[in-house]
Scaffold this motif. Structure first.
Motif, PDB file in Angstrom:
ATOM      1  N   VAL A  75     -36.696 -52.913  26.514  1.00 33.82           N
ATOM      2  CA  VAL A  75     -35.526 -52.965  25.637  1.00 33.82           C
ATOM      3  C   VAL A  75     -35.456 -51.753  24.728  1.00 33.82           C
ATOM      4  N   ASN A  76     -36.574 -51.359  24.174  1.00 34.85           N
ATOM      5  CA  ASN A  76     -36.607 -50.257  23.202  1.00 34.85           C
ATOM      6  C   ASN A  76     -37.762 -49.310  23.522  1.00 34.85           C
ATOM      7  N   PRO A  77     -37.553 -48.418  24.500  1.00 33.05           N
ATOM      8  CA  PRO A  77     -38.650 -47.541  24.931  1.00 33.05           C
ATOM      9  C   PRO A  77     -39.052 -46.481  23.915  1.00 33.05           C
ATOM     10  N   ILE A  78     -38.121 -46.073  23.049  1.00 34.08           N
ATOM     11  CA  ILE A  78     -38.434 -45.033  22.064  1.00 34.08           C
ATOM     12  C   ILE A  78     -38.212 -45.604  20.671  1.00 34.08           C
ATOM     13  N   CYS A  79     -39.294 -45.692  19.897  1.00 32.89           N
ATOM     14  CA  CYS A  79     -39.229 -46.332  18.589  1.00 32.89           C
ATOM     15  C   CYS A  79     -40.013 -45.524  17.569  1.00 32.89           C
ATOM     16  N   PHE A  80     -39.387 -45.269  16.421  1.00 30.34           N
ATOM     17  CA  PHE A  80     -40.035 -44.541  15.337  1.00 30.34           C
ATOM     18  C   PHE A  80     -40.166 -45.458  14.122  1.00 30.34           C
ATOM     19  N   GLN A  81     -41.267 -45.320  13.423  1.00 30.70           N
ATOM     20  CA  GLN A  81     -41.515 -46.206  12.284  1.00 30.70           C
ATOM     21  C   GLN A  81     -40.614 -45.892  11.100  1.00 30.70           C
ATOM     22  N   GLN A  82     -40.398 -44.619  10.815  1.00 30.14           N
ATOM     23  CA  GLN A  82     -39.587 -44.247   9.667  1.00 30.14           C
ATOM     24  C   GLN A  82     -38.096 -44.457   9.941  1.00 30.14           C
ATOM     25  N   ALA A  83     -37.389 -44.963   8.954  1.00 28.55           N
ATOM     26  CA  ALA A  83     -35.941 -45.166   9.081  1.00 28.55           C
ATOM     27  C   ALA A  83     -35.223 -43.888   8.683  1.00 28.55           C
ATOM     28  N   ILE A  84     -35.365 -42.881   9.536  1.00 30.18           N
ATOM     29  CA  ILE A  84     -34.743 -41.581   9.300  1.00 30.18           C
ATOM     30  C   ILE A  84     -34.038 -41.137  10.575  1.00 30.18           C
ATOM     31  N   ALA A  85     -33.314 -40.028  10.490  1.00 30.28           N
ATOM     32  CA  ALA A  85     -32.618 -39.518  11.675  1.00 30.28           C
ATOM     33  C   ALA A  85     -33.613 -39.355  12.824  1.00 30.28           C
ATOM     34  N   PRO A  86     -33.295 -39.892  14.004  1.00 30.68           N
ATOM     35  CA  PRO A  86     -34.258 -39.863  15.112  1.00 30.68           C
ATOM     36  C   PRO A  86     -34.745 -38.464  15.478  1.00 30.68           C
ATOM     37  N   HIS A  87     -33.868 -37.463  15.422  1.00 25.64           N
ATOM     38  CA  HIS A  87     -34.333 -36.130  15.829  1.00 25.64           C
ATOM     39  C   HIS A  87     -35.360 -35.572  14.845  1.00 25.64           C
ATOM     40  N   ILE A  88     -35.254 -35.975  13.576  1.00 26.84           N
ATOM     41  CA  ILE A  88     -36.252 -35.549  12.588  1.00 26.84           C
ATOM     42  C   ILE A  88     -37.544 -36.328  12.797  1.00 26.84           C
ATOM     43  N   ALA A  89     -37.424 -37.634  13.069  1.00 24.10           N
ATOM     44  CA  ALA A  89     -38.611 -38.443  13.360  1.00 24.10           C
ATOM     45  C   ALA A  89     -39.320 -37.934  14.607  1.00 24.10           C
ATOM     46  N   ALA A  90     -38.543 -37.546  15.615  1.00 22.25           N
ATOM     47  CA  ALA A  90     -39.126 -37.048  16.863  1.00 22.25           C
ATOM     48  C   ALA A  90     -39.887 -35.748  16.633  1.00 22.25           C
ATOM     49  N   GLN A  91     -39.335 -34.867  15.791  1.00 22.25           N
ATOM     50  CA  GLN A  91     -40.029 -33.628  15.468  1.00 22.25           C
ATOM     51  C   GLN A  91     -41.362 -33.913  14.789  1.00 22.25           C
ATOM     52  N   THR A  92     -41.347 -34.858  13.861  1.00 15.38           N
ATOM     53  CA  THR A  92     -42.570 -35.214  13.137  1.00 15.38           C
ATOM     54  C   THR A  92     -43.625 -35.774  14.078  1.00 15.38           C
ATOM     55  N   CYS A  93     -43.185 -36.584  15.035  1.00 10.38           N
ATOM     56  CA  CYS A  93     -44.113 -37.226  15.979  1.00 10.38           C
ATOM     57  C   CYS A  93     -44.371 -36.389  17.223  1.00 10.38           C
ATOM     58  N   GLU A  94     -43.691 -35.250  17.319  1.00 11.27           N
ATOM     59  CA  GLU A  94     -43.819 -34.352  18.472  1.00 11.27           C
ATOM     60  C   GLU A  94     -43.491 -35.087  19.777  1.00 11.27           C
ATOM     61  N   VAL A  95     -42.351 -35.783  19.732  1.00  9.93           N
ATOM     62  CA  VAL A  95     -41.860 -36.528  20.895  1.00  9.93           C
ATOM     63  C   VAL A  95     -40.514 -35.952  21.323  1.00  9.93           C
ATOM     64  N   SER A  96     -40.293 -35.825  22.608  1.00  9.93           N
ATOM     65  CA  SER A  96     -39.012 -35.336  23.102  1.00  9.93           C
ATOM     66  C   SER A  96     -38.012 -36.480  23.196  1.00  9.93           C
ATOM     67  N   ILE A  97     -36.843 -36.278  22.600  1.00  7.12           N
ATOM     68  CA  ILE A  97     -35.757 -37.245  22.771  1.00  7.12           C
ATOM     69  C   ILE A  97     -34.524 -36.539  23.336  1.00  7.12           C
ATOM     70  N   ALA A  98     -34.770 -35.557  24.189  1.00  9.69           N
ATOM     71  CA  ALA A  98     -33.663 -34.942  24.918  1.00  9.69           C
ATOM     72  C   ALA A  98     -32.992 -36.021  25.757  1.00  9.69           C
ATOM     73  N   PRO A  99     -31.695 -35.883  26.047  1.00  7.92           N
ATOM     74  CA  PRO A  99     -31.001 -36.932  26.821  1.00  7.92           C
ATOM     75  C   PRO A  99     -31.719 -37.331  28.101  1.00  7.92           C
ATOM     76  N   GLU A 100     -32.230 -36.333  28.842  1.00  8.53           N
ATOM     77  CA  GLU A 100     -32.904 -36.659  30.104  1.00  8.53           C
ATOM     78  C   GLU A 100     -34.230 -37.407  29.865  1.00  8.53           C
ATOM     79  N   ALA A 101     -34.881 -37.129  28.734  1.00 11.95           N
ATOM     80  CA  ALA A 101     -36.121 -37.845  28.407  1.00 11.95           C
ATOM     81  C   ALA A 101     -35.839 -39.301  28.058  1.00 11.95           C
ATOM     82  N   ILE A 102     -34.725 -39.545  27.379  1.00 12.36           N
ATOM     83  CA  ILE A 102     -34.341 -40.921  27.051  1.00 12.36           C
ATOM     84  C   ILE A 102     -34.009 -41.691  28.322  1.00 12.36           C
ATOM     85  N   VAL A 103     -33.191 -41.092  29.182  1.00 10.73           N
ATOM     86  CA  VAL A 103     -32.797 -41.765  30.433  1.00 10.73           C
ATOM     87  C   VAL A 103     -34.027 -42.061  31.285  1.00 10.73           C
TER      88      VAL A 103
END
Length: 235
Positions: A75-103
């Motif tokens: 249901v929720n494959p990509i989840c960040f603990q902080q309630a902040i903009a996902p692209h900023i959370a992804a940078q902090t966690c060094e995770v890719s959230i490019a469209p193809e990575a999400i799909v």
């Protein structure tokens, strides 16, 4: 399969998505069918750490409203603990959230196997993913019709029309829109709703009034899923 977006972050996407899932289940029962429904939240920011891992409340609500039993990760494959903009959370966690990575992290087989799958976005239509990409590109990749949740408050006419314009410009159809009353004190509410009904080009799926303690079952009472054409898809 439908992609649910909103006019902004707090428009009520999860509440309306869960209400739609319940309304769809009821519609199937009226036809003597047992539709397999599922709600998906590809990316979420703001989660509690549990013994099982991070858990986002929106995703948990979608799981509860779905008829299919799914793992949290489905249901929720990509989840960040902080309630902040996902692209900023992804940078902090060094995770890719490019469209193809999400799909790539979506369980497309389960989604395609369901009679109805609702994919709930995060934020609004142009949620940034970083590097010039947006969550809307995921909907484009999946070629899903869009359901737009309009958070009814001051400024909603502009937000609704701009979002409609952006969705259509991206080449996706709007399957329907829902008016969700956020502010019980909103001035001239009926006049604003009437204006939207005149200006929006997509089918109107219903108006959900302000509910102090809303539930998916309550919300479903105010929704009409027949314009989505789902009975024809499921038979």
């Amino acid at each position: 399969m439908f992609f649910v977006t909103g006019t902004d972050t707090d428009s009520g996407k999860t509440l309306i998505s869960t209400g739609l899932l319940i309304a769809l289940k009821r519609a199937s029962e009226r036809l003597g069918l047992q539709w397999q429904t599922m709600g998906v939240k590809p990316i979420a920011s703001g989660a509690a750490m549990t013994p099982a891992g991070l858990r986002n409340q929106d995703a948990l609500q979608l799981m509860a409203a779905s008829s299919l039993t799914l793992s949290y990760e489905q249901v929720n494959p990509i989840c960040f603990q902080q309630a902040i903009a996902p692209h900023i959370a992804a940078q902090t966690c060094e995770v890719s959230i490019a469209p193809e990575a999400i799909v790539a992290q979506l369980d497309l087989s389960a989604m395609a196997g369901a009679d109805v799958c609702l994919i709930e976005g995060a934020g609004g239509w142009r949620l940034p993913l970083g590097n010039g990409h947006y969550l809307s590109e995921v909907a484009q990749h999946l070629k899903t019709p869009v359901i737009l949740v309009v958070g009814m408050k001051l400024g909603c006419l502009n937000h609704a029309l701009l979002t409609q314009e952006a969705i259509l410009a991206d080449g996706l159809p709007i399957a329907g829109w829902v008016a969700n009353r956020l502010d019980p004190q909103m001035s001239v509410f009926d006049e604003n709703l009437a204006s939207l009904q005149q200006m929006m080009s997509a089918p109107f799926l219903g108006c959900v009034p302000f509910l102090p303690h809303p539930s998916a079952q309550q919300v479903a009472d105010f929704l009409d899923v027949t314009p989505l054409g789902v009975p024809q898809m499921a038979t």
